[in-house]
Enzyme design. Structure first.
Site, short mmCIF file in Angstrom:
data_model
loop_
_atom_site.label_atom_id
_atom_site.label_comp_id
_atom_site.label_asym_id
_atom_site.label_seq_id
_atom_site.Cartn_x
_atom_site.Cartn_y
_atom_site.Cartn_z
N GLU A 35 6.87 -2.11 0.55
CA GLU A 35 5.45 -1.90 0.23
C GLU A 35 4.61 -1.93 1.49
OE1 GLU A 35 4.60 -0.32 -2.59
OE2 GLU A 35 5.40 -1.99 -3.76
N ASP A 172 4.55 8.08 -2.44
CA ASP A 172 4.36 8.42 -3.86
C ASP A 172 4.63 9.90 -4.11
OD1 ASP A 172 3.47 5.85 -3.76
OD2 ASP A 172 1.36 6.33 -4.08
#
Ligand code: GLA
Length: 389
Positions: A35, A172
């Protein structure tokens, strides 16, 4: 057959008086680990999920885009001859894609369609990347250009950065375009090399939605991104990907930057270790890495919030949970947990009850499966529409 597929097709036929020529599907994603590493040219391990945005469409003979949203019960229209920036809701994502495709030399045709989705919005499951890629796929289908997943992902990121004005990384869009059923995608965000990693059959991936949503997320996200760029520059590096733990004592880094950099350095190492753990079937180790990732996001990167921490603590305390962490940008949204297959129901009930007792909020907990990336279904060989201009 997917329920959403039926709904867009039926509504299309009722609205436009004939069947659509194409259906496109763009999935959401959950990030297993890695992340805030993508924009530092580091490593990520997301998977596309079986929740998606669908568009049923048909080319138009003119240069208009007409799209009806079943979720918002409204229609968005614009002309390809006048792509001007405005802050309108979901439609700005469609316009942003038209803008970026046009700027990059794609010849665009008009189309009309119906859109629907089941990716919760603002929950950290990439509903916006899915919307961008669904729009790109609709333009490819209507205009007849070839679908190149990685090129389209890169252009969708340009739109997100410059049109939507969120400085997100490439994760993404890449996984939405390139996901592989039954696999997570290990991505090196420096060279965009992607390696599918088989997911273990004995574990389920669960989404634990805290029912909180991002607040101030975009500005905080951009701030973290800036912190990382400043830290890299102060260390004389092009990206934090190349930073080492010993760099953290560099006096050039002000009070907050060593923490930000430490998260990126340790998170990259955790992604590599997670790939090894998956490949060797070591789920206990994988779970520990997930837990450590959450602690680092909470303490060093400071993108968690109390509800996410509470949910992670409840998940980790359950004997059938290998590990859990916040997923996506943070600031609200969802936790991802790896749970022993067969224990999903009992786990969900117990964690949801604990979460309600602790926060007064209802959690939504569900399993997701790793899905394929963007799909275009239809008569791709139809003649291009006659242009009026
Ligand atoms: C958002 C961004 C991604 C990535 C994550 C954090 O989802 O769109 O590019 O930076 O946050 O890992």
């Amino acid at each position: 057959m997917s329920e959403l597929w039926d709904r867009v097709t039926e509504t299309f036929t009722a609205l436009y008086g004939g069947p659509p020529t194409h259906l496109v599907r763009a999935p959401g994603r959950v990030n297993l680990i890695g992340e805030h590493t993508d924009y530092n040219e580091g490593f990520v391990l997301p998977m596309a999920i079986d929740r998606a945005i669908w568009i049923a469409l048909r080319p138009r003979p003119d240069r208009h885009i007409k799209l009806y949203s079943l979720d918002f019960a409204n229609e968005f229209t614009f002309s390809l001859d006048r792509i001007t920036y405005s802050q309108e809701g979901w439609g700005k994502y469609i316009k942003g894609i038209a803008w970026v495709l046009h700027n990059n030399g794609y010849q665009l045709s008009g189309w009309e369609g119906v859109i629907v989705g089941d990716i919760p919005i603002g929950a950290g499951l990439s509903s916006s990347a899915a919307l961008e890629l669904a729009a790109a796929a609709a333009f490819a289908a209507a205009s007849g250009f070839a679908w190149e997943p990685t090129s389209m992902a890169k252009l969708a990121q340009v739109s997100e950065n410059s049109w939507i004005r969120v400085k997100s990384g490439i994760m993404d869009q890449l996984v939405c375009a390139n996901g592989k059923q039954g696999h997570a995608l290990f991505i090196d965000c420096r060279n965009l090399e992607m390696t599918p990693i088989t997911l273990p059959p004995e574990a389920s991936v669960l989404i634990l939605d805290t029912s909180t949503r991002r607040e101030l997320a975009d500005s905080e996200y951009n701030k973290r991104r800036r912190d990382c760029a400043v830290a890299a520059a102060k260390l004389g590096l092009s990206a934090l990907r190349d930073a080492k733990l010993e760099d953290l004592s560099n006096p050039q880094l002000d009070p907050v930057l060593p923490k930000r950099a430490r998260h990126v350095i340790t998170e990259n190492a955790r992604v590599l270790a997670a790939v090894t753990a998956l490949q060797s079937g070591n789920l206990a180790e994988l779970g520990n890495l997930l837990n450590a990732s959450h602690a680092s996001l909470r303490d060093d990167f400071e993108v968690s919030r109390s509800e996410l921490d509470q949910m992670v603590a409840l998940a980790e305390a359950h004997p059938d949970c290998y590990g859990a962490r916040l997923t996506g940008a943070g600031f609200g949204g969802c936790v991802v947990a790896l749970v022993r297959r067969g224990a999903e129901k009992e786990f969900s009930e117990r964690v949801a009850a604990g979460y309600l007792a602790a926060t007064g909020l209802n959690a939504e907990i569900y399993a997701v499966n790793a899905a394929d990336g963007v799909q275009i279904i239809g008569h791709l060989d139809i003649a291009p529409p006659i242009r009026k201009n």
